[in-house]
Design an enzyme around this catalytic site. Structure first.
Site, PDB file in Angstrom:
ATOM      1  CE  LYS A   1      44.367  31.517  -5.627  1.00 34.94           C
ATOM      2  NZ  LYS A   1      45.393  31.199  -6.617  1.00 34.94           N
TER       3      LYS A   1
ATOM      4  CG  ASP B   1      46.732  27.978  -0.400  1.00 33.77           C
ATOM      5  OD1 ASP B   1      47.421  27.054  -0.866  1.00 33.77           O
ATOM      6  OD2 ASP B   1      46.955  29.178  -0.621  1.00 33.77           O
TER       7      ASP B   1
ATOM      8  CG  ASP C   1      47.092  34.113  -6.334  1.00 40.87           C
ATOM      9  OD1 ASP C   1      46.919  33.585  -5.218  1.00 40.87           O
ATOM     10  OD2 ASP C   1      46.587  33.676  -7.385  1.00 40.87           O
TER      11      ASP C   1
ATOM     12  NE  ARG D   1      55.885  32.135  -4.710  1.00 41.42           N
ATOM     13  CZ  ARG D   1      55.825  31.878  -6.015  1.00 41.42           C
ATOM     14  NH1 ARG D   1      56.683  32.455  -6.851  1.00 41.42           N
ATOM     15  NH2 ARG D   1      54.916  31.059  -6.488  1.00 41.42           N
TER      16      ARG D   1
ATOM     17  CD  GLU E   1      49.152  32.711  -1.187  1.00 46.65           C
ATOM     18  OE1 GLU E   1      49.186  33.175  -2.346  1.00 46.65           O
ATOM     19  OE2 GLU E   1      48.847  31.534  -0.935  1.00 46.65           O
TER      20      GLU E   1
HETATM   21  N1  BES Z   1      47.546  28.419  -3.452  1.00 48.96           N
HETATM   22  C1  BES Z   1      47.994  28.718  -4.756  1.00 48.96           C
HETATM   23  C2  BES Z   1      48.475  27.497  -5.525  1.00 48.96           C
HETATM   24  C3  BES Z   1      47.428  26.473  -5.871  1.00 48.96           C
HETATM   25  C4  BES Z   1      46.782  26.523  -7.087  1.00 48.96           C
HETATM   26  C5  BES Z   1      47.153  25.429  -5.014  1.00 48.96           C
HETATM   27  C6  BES Z   1      45.846  25.554  -7.419  1.00 48.96           C
HETATM   28  C7  BES Z   1      46.226  24.456  -5.354  1.00 48.96           C
HETATM   29  C8  BES Z   1      45.574  24.521  -6.554  1.00 48.96           C
HETATM   30  C9  BES Z   1      49.155  29.705  -4.703  1.00 48.96           C
HETATM   31  O1  BES Z   1      49.153  30.598  -3.648  1.00 48.96           O
HETATM   32  C10 BES Z   1      49.100  30.521  -5.945  1.00 48.96           C
HETATM   33  O2  BES Z   1      48.158  31.254  -6.099  1.00 48.96           O
HETATM   34  N2  BES Z   1      50.112  30.395  -6.807  1.00 48.96           N
HETATM   35  C11 BES Z   1      50.173  31.110  -8.005  1.00 48.96           C
HETATM   36  C12 BES Z   1      51.575  31.662  -8.142  1.00 48.96           C
HETATM   37  C13 BES Z   1      51.721  32.682  -9.234  1.00 48.96           C
HETATM   38  C14 BES Z   1      50.921  33.913  -8.910  1.00 48.96           C
HETATM   39  C15 BES Z   1      53.187  33.023  -9.364  1.00 48.96           C
HETATM   40  C16 BES Z   1      49.833  30.144  -9.136  1.00 48.96           C
HETATM   41  O3  BES Z   1      50.203  28.979  -9.056  1.00 48.96           O
HETATM   42  O4  BES Z   1      49.184  30.566 -10.077  1.00 48.96           O
HETATM   43 ZN    ZN Z   2      48.214  29.969  -1.956  1.00 51.53          ZN
HETATM   44 MN    MN Z   3      48.005  32.329  -4.020  1.00 47.44          MN
END
Ligand code: BES
Ligand code: ZN
Ligand code: MN
Length: 518
Positions: A298, A309, A368, A372, A370
């Protein structure tokens, strides 16, 4: 208890400041010998700011005893009665209390538990520097049952007095330690409501504490131990699967996400099984103790809040604990899927293939995505228990925040009755949810197109729905399932009403309300 297990600053946890305790007295509020007494007032029914507010039932007697035109006084103080608005009125020796705090409840027609809770949180904020408070706010909304009203007021007071200072060397204490409910009638019901609130708000505050804890102090083995310690005195059986047990059980998703970290992952199983339980519910929580994104790293601004998280796993722990404390007649199993998502020489690569617990192979398009992966394994484990329902809680997708913002959570479900019941519980708890479609007809095929059985990401479109379709694949056929994506609501950038800055404790009270209702 949550000591960091890596070299680095040793962080000693100082005890949290005490929350207020509740007493119930049958004497009227007018005789309360407290520093502060709190009463309610409604906004003018016309909606015009210039029209005077209207005193709530709990305030009428007090106003009479004050021998003062309280409404005129409020108008002159520019008090409009909107939810959580405040005005202080000196009592000039007319009653034992030194000051009357009037709190707004919004318009009479809209007033319910949500407005009472939010108003009580505002009272707690205003009472931070007094030691004792008297109130009859539970009487303010005429058509609420006394127990539900007292629960809402007590929850608001407790949630509104939450502070997290474990990592401050010289924290400023919250001085409000004692609250008396003045309940000339129904004092038993008021006591019951307050007692329920102590447990439900306590569960929300435990979740807040764990979410707010820095990530070095809650790495998976430490968080698993903390979970066991939290429920040690309760009739809850704890089973912690370590990395060996996870390997033996084929939990390739959890292991794949955790393999970049110097601390191994864990799956914590908490079982509360009261005798004669009417049904069995499994709660599954995403427990990424820090989400860097892994090799799909990220950008640093997106990482700032990623200690949040594990909010799903913390929610599950707090809910199972509270279910046991409330002695609910429901068997509840909680699963916390704990891993730290780190980039390193041992981390899962982009395009690696993982084999999940049920044998499904997954191409990792994006490390990222992860959540799921850990949840998929945990959902297979949950399904093997053959429960009556499975509910998972996860800060799963940024897309949920894009769609619904930070005040409404996303709900996706394979079962209309389950979805409706959870939606209602969310509304009653002041933790609103909005149902999104699972849309397997429309988008189901987007899971395909990998060199493996499925892939873990399919680009930016409909991210919350895609993640849910992925999860659904791991839920046993015919088991009613609901998924709560709380990426937006588990964390708040600013305090608002009973919602604290940082970890919010959402949706713990929703789950408890749902478990209590059926
Ligand atoms: N933990 C994040 C989701 C998240 C984002 C929670 C902002 C709280 C605030 C999750 O693991 C993630 O990174 N999701 C990605 C998925 C994508 C790579 C398909 C996302 O939402 O960008
Ligand atoms: Zn996450
Ligand atoms: Mn993630």
């Amino acid at each position: 208890m949550l000591a960091g297990s890596e070299p680095g600053p040793s962080l000693t946890l100082t005890p949290e400041p005490s929350v207020p305790t509740f007493d119930v007295a049958t004497s009227p509020l007018t005789s309360a010998d407290r520093a502060l007494v709190a009463v309610g007032a409604f906004a003018a029914a016309s909606g015009e700011r210039s029209d005077p507010p209207e005193l709530a039932p709990d305030a009428l007697q007090l106003a009479e005893a004050l021998d003062l035109d309280v409404v005129a006084e409020l108008s002159s103080l520019d008090f409009d009665g909107s939810v959580g608005s405040l005005a202080r009125i000196p009592t000039r020796g007319q009653i034992p209390a030194a000051t009357v705090l009037v709190v707004g409840l919004g318009k009479t027609d809209d007033a319910g538990a949500t407005q009472l809770r939010r108003a009580a949180a505002a009272v707690a904020g205003a009472a931070e520097r007094v030691t004792d408070l008297g109130t009859s706010l539970h009487l303010a909304v005429a058509d609420l049952e006394p127990e539900a009203a007292a629960q809402a007021v007590a929850e608001g007071l407790l949630l509104g007095s939450y502070r997290f200072s474990s990592f401050q060397t010289d924290p400023r204490p919250f001085e409000l330690t004692s609250v008396t409910f003045h309940a000339p009638e129904n004092d038993d019901a008021v006591r019951r409501g307050a007692d329920v609130a102590i447990i439900t708000a306590g569960a929300a505050c435990l979740t807040r504490d764990l979410v707010n804890t820095p990530p070095q102090a809650k790495r998976p083995p430490a968080l698993a131990d903390r979970a066991a310690a939290e429920v040690a005195d309760l009739p809850i059986v704890v089973n912690i699967l370590d990395e060996q047990a996870l390997a033996d059980g084929g939990y390739g998703g959890i292991l794949g996400v955790g393999q970049g970290s110097s601390e191994p992952p864990r799956l914590v199983e908490l079982t509360y099984a009261p005798e004669g339980a009417s049904r069995h519910v499994v709660l599954v929580g995403k427990g990424i103790t820090f989400d860097t994104g892994g090799i799909s790293l990220k950008p640093s601004a997106s990482m700032e809040t990623m200690k949040l998280d594990m909010a799903g796993a913390a929610t599950v722990l707090a809910t199972v604990k509270a279910a046991a404390q409330l002695e609910l007649p429901v068997k509840v199993t909680g699963l916390m899927a704990l891993a730290e998502n780190m980039p390193s020489g041992t981390a899962t690569r982009v395009s690696d293939v993982l084999t999940m617990k049920d044998g499904t192979t997954v191409e990792v398009i994006n490390t990222d995505a992860e959540g799921r992966l850990v949840l998929g394994d945990a959902l297979v484990h949950a399904s093997e228990l053959e429960p009556d329902a499975i509910v998972d809680v996860a800060t799963l997708t940024g897309a949920a925040t894009v769609a619904l913002g930070s005040r409404i959570g996303a709900l996706l479900s394979s079962d209309d009755d389950l979805a409706a019941a959870i939606e209602r519980a969310g509304e009653d708890s002041g933790e609103p949810l909005w149902r999104l479609p699972l849309a397997s007809e429309e988008y189901g095929e987007r899971l395909e197109g990998a060199i493996a059985d499925i892939k873990n990401s399919a680009g930016r479109e409909a991210g919350t729905i895609f993640a849910s379709l992925f999860l659904h694949r791991f839920v046993g056929e015919d088991i009613p399932w609901a998924h709560l994506d709380v990426a937006g609501t588990a964390w708040a950038d600013e305090a608002r009403g009973e919602i604290s800055k940082g970890g919010t404790g959402v949706p713990v009270r929703t789950l408890l309300s749902w478990l209590r209702s059926a």
